[in-house]
Design a protein around this motif. Structure first.
Motif, PDB file in Angstrom:
ATOM      1  N   LYS A 193       0.816  -1.212   0.000  1.00  0.00           N
ATOM      2  CA  LYS A 193       0.000   0.000   0.000  1.00  0.00           C
ATOM      3  C   LYS A 193       0.849   1.262   0.000  1.00  0.00           C
ATOM      4  O   LYS A 193       0.536   2.241  -0.690  1.00  0.00           O
ATOM      5  CB  LYS A 193      -0.928  -0.013   1.221  1.00  0.00           C
ATOM      6  CG  LYS A 193      -1.850   1.197   1.307  1.00  0.00           C
ATOM      7  CD  LYS A 193      -2.759   1.082   2.523  1.00  0.00           C
ATOM      8  CE  LYS A 193      -3.695   2.285   2.614  1.00  0.00           C
ATOM      9  NZ  LYS A 193      -4.591   2.183   3.800  1.00  0.00           N
ATOM     10  N   HIS A 194       1.934   1.262   0.764  1.00  0.00           N
ATOM     11  CA  HIS A 194       2.768   2.459   0.885  1.00  0.00           C
ATOM     12  C   HIS A 194       4.098   2.313   0.136  1.00  0.00           C
ATOM     13  O   HIS A 194       5.032   3.077   0.387  1.00  0.00           O
ATOM     14  CB  HIS A 194       3.038   2.753   2.361  1.00  0.00           C
ATOM     15  CG  HIS A 194       1.794   2.961   3.174  1.00  0.00           C
ATOM     16  ND1 HIS A 194       0.945   4.028   2.970  1.00  0.00           N
ATOM     17  CD2 HIS A 194       1.242   2.216   4.171  1.00  0.00           C
ATOM     18  CE1 HIS A 194      -0.068   3.954   3.814  1.00  0.00           C
ATOM     19  NE2 HIS A 194       0.086   2.856   4.556  1.00  0.00           N
ATOM     20  N   VAL A 195       4.158   1.349  -0.790  1.00  0.00           N
ATOM     21  CA  VAL A 195       5.381   1.095  -1.548  1.00  0.00           C
ATOM     22  C   VAL A 195       5.132   1.428  -3.021  1.00  0.00           C
ATOM     23  O   VAL A 195       4.161   0.956  -3.607  1.00  0.00           O
ATOM     24  CB  VAL A 195       5.831  -0.366  -1.414  1.00  0.00           C
ATOM     25  CG1 VAL A 195       7.007  -0.663  -2.338  1.00  0.00           C
ATOM     26  CG2 VAL A 195       6.196  -0.682   0.024  1.00  0.00           C
ATOM     27  N   SER A 196       6.006   2.221  -3.600  1.00  0.00           N
ATOM     28  CA  SER A 196       5.877   2.545  -5.020  1.00  0.00           C
ATOM     29  C   SER A 196       7.138   2.211  -5.812  1.00  0.00           C
ATOM     30  O   SER A 196       7.130   2.241  -7.038  1.00  0.00           O
ATOM     31  CB  SER A 196       5.560   4.034  -5.199  1.00  0.00           C
ATOM     32  OG  SER A 196       6.575   4.838  -4.620  1.00  0.00           O
ATOM     33  N   ASP A 197       8.224   1.879  -5.128  1.00  0.00           N
ATOM     34  CA  ASP A 197       9.496   1.584  -5.787  1.00  0.00           C
ATOM     35  C   ASP A 197      10.044   0.286  -5.198  1.00  0.00           C
ATOM     36  O   ASP A 197      10.347   0.225  -4.007  1.00  0.00           O
ATOM     37  CB  ASP A 197      10.480   2.736  -5.558  1.00  0.00           C
ATOM     38  CG  ASP A 197      11.775   2.556  -6.340  1.00  0.00           C
ATOM     39  OD1 ASP A 197      11.875   1.570  -7.097  1.00  0.00           O
ATOM     40  OD2 ASP A 197      12.683   3.389  -6.186  1.00  0.00           O
ATOM     41  N   PHE A 198      10.164  -0.742  -6.011  1.00  0.00           N
ATOM     42  CA  PHE A 198      10.592  -2.048  -5.497  1.00  0.00           C
ATOM     43  C   PHE A 198      11.180  -2.885  -6.619  1.00  0.00           C
ATOM     44  O   PHE A 198      10.916  -2.649  -7.808  1.00  0.00           O
ATOM     45  CB  PHE A 198       9.419  -2.792  -4.856  1.00  0.00           C
ATOM     46  CG  PHE A 198       8.300  -3.107  -5.826  1.00  0.00           C
ATOM     47  CD1 PHE A 198       8.203  -4.359  -6.423  1.00  0.00           C
ATOM     48  CD2 PHE A 198       7.333  -2.157  -6.150  1.00  0.00           C
ATOM     49  CE1 PHE A 198       7.188  -4.666  -7.318  1.00  0.00           C
ATOM     50  CE2 PHE A 198       6.307  -2.442  -7.040  1.00  0.00           C
ATOM     51  CZ  PHE A 198       6.229  -3.700  -7.624  1.00  0.00           C
ATOM     52  N   VAL A 199      12.010  -3.864  -6.226  1.00  0.00           N
ATOM     53  CA  VAL A 199      12.447  -4.907  -7.149  1.00  0.00           C
ATOM     54  C   VAL A 199      11.738  -6.191  -6.736  1.00  0.00           C
ATOM     55  O   VAL A 199      11.286  -6.335  -5.602  1.00  0.00           O
ATOM     56  CB  VAL A 199      13.975  -5.079  -7.163  1.00  0.00           C
ATOM     57  CG1 VAL A 199      14.637  -3.883  -7.805  1.00  0.00           C
ATOM     58  CG2 VAL A 199      14.525  -5.322  -5.767  1.00  0.00           C
ATOM     59  N   LEU A 200      11.657  -7.123  -7.663  1.00  0.00           N
ATOM     60  CA  LEU A 200      10.754  -8.258  -7.495  1.00  0.00           C
ATOM     61  C   LEU A 200      11.490  -9.576  -7.729  1.00  0.00           C
ATOM     62  O   LEU A 200      12.308  -9.694  -8.646  1.00  0.00           O
ATOM     63  CB  LEU A 200       9.610  -8.127  -8.508  1.00  0.00           C
ATOM     64  CG  LEU A 200       8.518  -9.197  -8.538  1.00  0.00           C
ATOM     65  CD1 LEU A 200       7.705  -9.192  -7.246  1.00  0.00           C
ATOM     66  CD2 LEU A 200       7.597  -8.958  -9.745  1.00  0.00           C
ATOM     67  N   ALA A 201      11.191 -10.567  -6.890  1.00  0.00           N
ATOM     68  CA  ALA A 201      11.646 -11.950  -7.100  1.00  0.00           C
ATOM     69  C   ALA A 201      10.414 -12.842  -7.115  1.00  0.00           C
ATOM     70  O   ALA A 201       9.563 -12.747  -6.232  1.00  0.00           O
ATOM     71  CB  ALA A 201      12.602 -12.389  -6.003  1.00  0.00           C
ATOM     72  N   VAL A 202      10.295 -13.699  -8.130  1.00  0.00           N
ATOM     73  CA  VAL A 202       9.117 -14.555  -8.297  1.00  0.00           C
ATOM     74  C   VAL A 202       9.567 -16.001  -8.445  1.00  0.00           C
ATOM     75  O   VAL A 202      10.473 -16.308  -9.233  1.00  0.00           O
ATOM     76  CB  VAL A 202       8.304 -14.138  -9.539  1.00  0.00           C
ATOM     77  CG1 VAL A 202       7.135 -15.098  -9.762  1.00  0.00           C
ATOM     78  CG2 VAL A 202       7.796 -12.704  -9.399  1.00  0.00           C
TER      79      VAL A 202
END
Length: 336
Positions: free
Chosen positions: A158-167
């Motif tokens: 909800k309060h995150v707009s910048d992230f890297v992702l692992a799937v």
């Protein structure tokens, strides 16, 4: 398999298709109405495929069976073998899994032809089992359900707009320890700009080994574990992440790399043959053993293309191409 069946019905409307499913609740709600379904009774899949599919073929006078992983013990069949990683890397799997997977390659010799998803995996199967050569690579695409899902931002972000992702599944071969070590070493992953990990430890492989200080990173907000998510949530993350980290040690195909590419997310991938095949020239490739390379690649991620929006039609077309290649292994003259 659902995507293949639906694409086959669209691409080859004059073929009569029958789908064998386990129990009455195994039939997808969106299965085309013209496709007949029959039930299987045995479990697990290896036993059902080996013993039931040949009987169903004889009973319903089907020309051929297209099976997944386990070939029917009798009758005419084509088998789609996802991968034989367990034969080269048994250390990544439990004893129970190894016992269950063992008949896969032995049964494959009974198939009229063997297919798999990638050219890299086809070479592995041929190298390990020359008697099943040649193996055809059909390719894969992303799920049509994922491509067409309505985007939904996960409440945990909800309060995150910048992230890297692992799937991916939280198993040993997914190499999550190096992903996390590289992420927290980078200058651009910090509290409020986290590494978001999507996936669970269900179904396959030995559990992942995590860094000893993982709890600290989670408490600081540098790493967030979301577990399983919906298609809409996963699509939103692919469409909004700064980049995907996928440092798996081995794969039969490597679907997260294909999904990230489809949705326009820059990718940092393990420098292994199958991901070179799937990820293409626009990904960054690093040693899966080097957290330092991962950190540098994260800090150098390129910007996203805001206009990249392929939509579900492209995914559907890709699945139709998969079914054409699959069908050609059955009837080459009819598939052209």
């Amino acid at each position: 398999m659902k995507n293949i069946v639906k694409a086959w019905a669209t691409e080859h409307p004059y073929d009569e298709l029958m789908v064998a499913v386990r129990g009455r609740h195994g039939i997808p709600a969106d299965m085309p109405p013209e496709i007949e379904t029959v039930r299987t009774l045995l479990a697990p899949q290896a036993i059902s495929n080996a013993l039931e599919l040949g009987l169903l073929q004889w009973r319903h006078r089907a020309d051929i069976v297209v099976a997944h992983n386990y070939t029917p013990a009798f009758g005419k069949s084509v088998v789609f073998v996802h991968d034989l990683m367990f034969e080269e890397h048994p250390e990544w799997f439990t004893r129970r899994e190894l016992a269950y997977f063992w008949p896969m390659s032995a049964l494959a010799r009974r198939a009229r032809s063997v297919v798999t998803s990638s050219a890299t995996e086809a070479k592995r199967i041929e190298r390990l089992h020359p008697k099943v050569s040649p193996v055809t690579a059909t390719g894969l695409s992303i799920s049509i359900d994922l491509a067409g899902a309505l985007e939904e931002k996960p409440s945990a972000l909800k309060h995150v707009s910048d992230f890297v992702l692992a799937v991916g599944r939280l198993t040993a071969r997914k190499n999550l320890a190096t992903v996390i070590a590289g992420a927290v070493m980078s200058r651009s992953v910090e509290p409020g700009r986290p590494l978001v990990v999507v996936g669970s430890d269900e179904y396959s492989g030995r559990a992942a080994e995590l860094p000893a200080d993982i709890r600290q990173h989670v408490e600081q907000g540098r790493v967030l574990f979301l577990g399983r998510v919906s298609d809409g949530e996963l699509k939103w993350m692919y469409r909004n992440t700064r980049g995907l980290l996928f440092l798996t040690l081995d794969e039969g195909f490597g679907l997260p790399a294909a999904e990230a590419s489809y949705f326009g997310a820059p990718s940092i991938l393990a420098d292994i043959a199958v991901l070179r095949e799937v990820g293409g020239i626009h990904s960054t490739y690093v040693s899966p053993a080097s957290a330092a390379e991962v950190a540098s690649a994260i800090d150098a991620l390129p910007g996203r293309d805001p206009e990249h929006d392929p939509g579900p039609i492209l995914a559907s077309q890709a699945w139709r191409e998969v079914t054409v290649r699959l069908r050609e292994t059955i009837a080459p003259s009819a598939a052209t």
